[in-house]
Design a protein around this motif. Structure first.
Motif, PDB file in Angstrom:
ATOM      1  N   ILE A   2      38.723 -32.154 -88.917  1.00 39.99           N
ATOM      2  CA  ILE A   2      37.794 -33.168 -89.406  1.00 39.99           C
ATOM      3  C   ILE A   2      37.714 -34.343 -88.421  1.00 39.99           C
ATOM      4  N   ILE A   3      36.586 -35.041 -88.496  1.00 35.20           N
ATOM      5  CA  ILE A   3      36.415 -36.282 -87.732  1.00 35.20           C
ATOM      6  C   ILE A   3      36.279 -37.419 -88.725  1.00 35.20           C
ATOM      7  N   VAL A   4      37.052 -38.447 -88.529  1.00 32.76           N
ATOM      8  CA  VAL A   4      36.860 -39.692 -89.258  1.00 32.76           C
ATOM      9  C   VAL A   4      36.228 -40.668 -88.267  1.00 32.76           C
ATOM     10  N   SER A   5      34.959 -41.015 -88.523  1.00 34.36           N
ATOM     11  CA  SER A   5      34.274 -41.963 -87.650  1.00 34.36           C
ATOM     12  C   SER A   5      34.253 -43.325 -88.325  1.00 34.36           C
ATOM     13  N   VAL A   6      34.644 -44.329 -87.561  1.00 33.66           N
ATOM     14  CA  VAL A   6      34.634 -45.712 -88.036  1.00 33.66           C
ATOM     15  C   VAL A   6      33.599 -46.430 -87.171  1.00 33.66           C
ATOM     16  N   LEU A   7      32.494 -46.839 -87.824  1.00 33.43           N
ATOM     17  CA  LEU A   7      31.317 -47.325 -87.096  1.00 33.43           C
ATOM     18  C   LEU A   7      31.094 -48.797 -87.453  1.00 33.43           C
ATOM     19  N   PHE A  65      41.519 -35.057 -86.976  1.00 34.35           N
ATOM     20  CA  PHE A  65      42.706 -34.591 -87.706  1.00 34.35           C
ATOM     21  C   PHE A  65      42.523 -33.112 -88.050  1.00 34.35           C
ATOM     22  N   ASP A  66      43.634 -32.432 -88.318  1.00 34.47           N
ATOM     23  CA  ASP A  66      43.542 -31.013 -88.657  1.00 34.47           C
ATOM     24  C   ASP A  66      42.822 -30.784 -89.974  1.00 34.47           C
ATOM     25  N   SER A  67      42.975 -31.698 -90.906  1.00 33.43           N
ATOM     26  CA  SER A  67      42.386 -31.537 -92.234  1.00 33.43           C
ATOM     27  C   SER A  67      42.276 -32.894 -92.914  1.00 33.43           C
ATOM     28  N   LEU A  68      41.525 -32.915 -93.999  1.00 29.71           N
ATOM     29  CA  LEU A  68      41.401 -34.133 -94.794  1.00 29.71           C
ATOM     30  C   LEU A  68      42.773 -34.543 -95.337  1.00 29.71           C
ATOM     31  N   GLU A  69      43.554 -33.552 -95.717  1.00 27.45           N
ATOM     32  CA  GLU A  69      44.886 -33.825 -96.260  1.00 27.45           C
ATOM     33  C   GLU A  69      45.795 -34.431 -95.178  1.00 27.45           C
ATOM     34  N   ALA A  70      45.664 -33.921 -93.951  1.00 24.84           N
ATOM     35  CA  ALA A  70      46.476 -34.460 -92.848  1.00 24.84           C
ATOM     36  C   ALA A  70      46.115 -35.921 -92.594  1.00 24.84           C
ATOM     37  N   PHE A  71      44.812 -36.225 -92.654  1.00 24.89           N
ATOM     38  CA  PHE A  71      44.377 -37.621 -92.486  1.00 24.89           C
ATOM     39  C   PHE A  71      44.923 -38.491 -93.606  1.00 24.89           C
ATOM     40  N   PHE A  75      47.470 -41.581 -93.230  1.00 24.48           N
ATOM     41  CA  PHE A  75      46.865 -42.901 -93.356  1.00 24.48           C
ATOM     42  C   PHE A  75      47.443 -43.701 -94.516  1.00 24.48           C
ATOM     43  N   ALA A  76      47.779 -43.016 -95.598  1.00 23.04           N
ATOM     44  CA  ALA A  76      48.117 -43.693 -96.856  1.00 23.04           C
ATOM     45  C   ALA A  76      49.168 -44.791 -96.682  1.00 23.04           C
ATOM     46  N   SER A  77      50.263 -44.471 -95.993  1.00 19.45           N
ATOM     47  CA  SER A  77      51.360 -45.430 -95.918  1.00 19.45           C
ATOM     48  C   SER A  77      51.139 -46.510 -94.853  1.00 19.45           C
ATOM     49  N   HIS A  78      50.053 -46.376 -94.053  1.00 18.21           N
ATOM     50  CA  HIS A  78      49.795 -47.369 -93.001  1.00 18.21           C
ATOM     51  C   HIS A  78      48.479 -48.109 -93.204  1.00 18.21           C
ATOM     52  N   ALA A  79      47.768 -47.774 -94.276  1.00 21.33           N
ATOM     53  CA  ALA A  79      46.436 -48.349 -94.486  1.00 21.33           C
ATOM     54  C   ALA A  79      46.479 -49.874 -94.517  1.00 21.33           C
ATOM     55  N   ALA A  80      47.455 -50.443 -95.193  1.00 14.56           N
ATOM     56  CA  ALA A  80      47.504 -51.903 -95.339  1.00 14.56           C
ATOM     57  C   ALA A  80      47.656 -52.583 -93.979  1.00 14.56           C
TER      58      ALA A  80
END
Lengths: 103, 103
Positions: A2-7, A65-71, A75-80
């Motif tokens: 997957i690609i997570v694009s931040v625009l 990322f390899d998958s949505l779950e991998a992202f 990300f969850a523990s570093h989002a803040a």
């Protein structure tokens, strides 16, 4: 994959510090997400499609990322911490696009 | 290196045929642009940033070229044929972003 694009949208009052973004923010994101982040491409907007048109986005990052779950897992523990750094380089509200790589 | 991103906006009446796009349109673009097109990534939108949010774009292509001049030189003589194929897979007006790769 997957690609997570931040625009980061362009606009009259929009500010985006590409130097801070490439030298400080992205390395911090890479360090925090670790091996789950397979590849990152950062671009600085230079133009739109029509002749002379401004870029719709001042900058963007495309994170693989390899998958949505991998992202989500990475990300969850570093989002803040990651989100807290955003005002240091932009006053825009980023558009987030999550896509599945097909080609 | 530059990235030309072609982003197909999501919306209530928006239609985007990812199968036609990946099997017919992108191969045609690759054939026409030749070696100037260094790499292409196609994504199908799956989500937005907020939990449960739809993707801002139904699909997107990210096309890599050595320079803006390389893109323009390759695209100019094929623009009409490439644009003529667009109604075959979408009724949306794509957003075009041209950016310089920084990372």
């Amino acid at each position: 994959m997957i690609i997570v694009s931040v625009l980061y949208p362009n606009g009259p009052q929009a500010r985006f510090d590409i130097d801070y973004y490439t030298r400080r923010h992205i390395p911090m994101v890479q360090q925090r997400l670790g091996a789950a982040l397979r590849r990152v491409v950062v671009e600085q907007g230079v133009a739109g499609g029509a002749p002379g048109a401004p870029p719709p986005f001042l900058g963007a990052a495309h994170l693989y990322f390899d998958s949505l779950e991998a992202f989500q897992g990475a990300f969850a523990s570093h989002a803040a911490a990651i989100m807290a750094d955003v005002p240091n380089y932009t006053n825009t509200q980023p558009v987030i696009q999550i896509g599945e790589v097909r080609v």
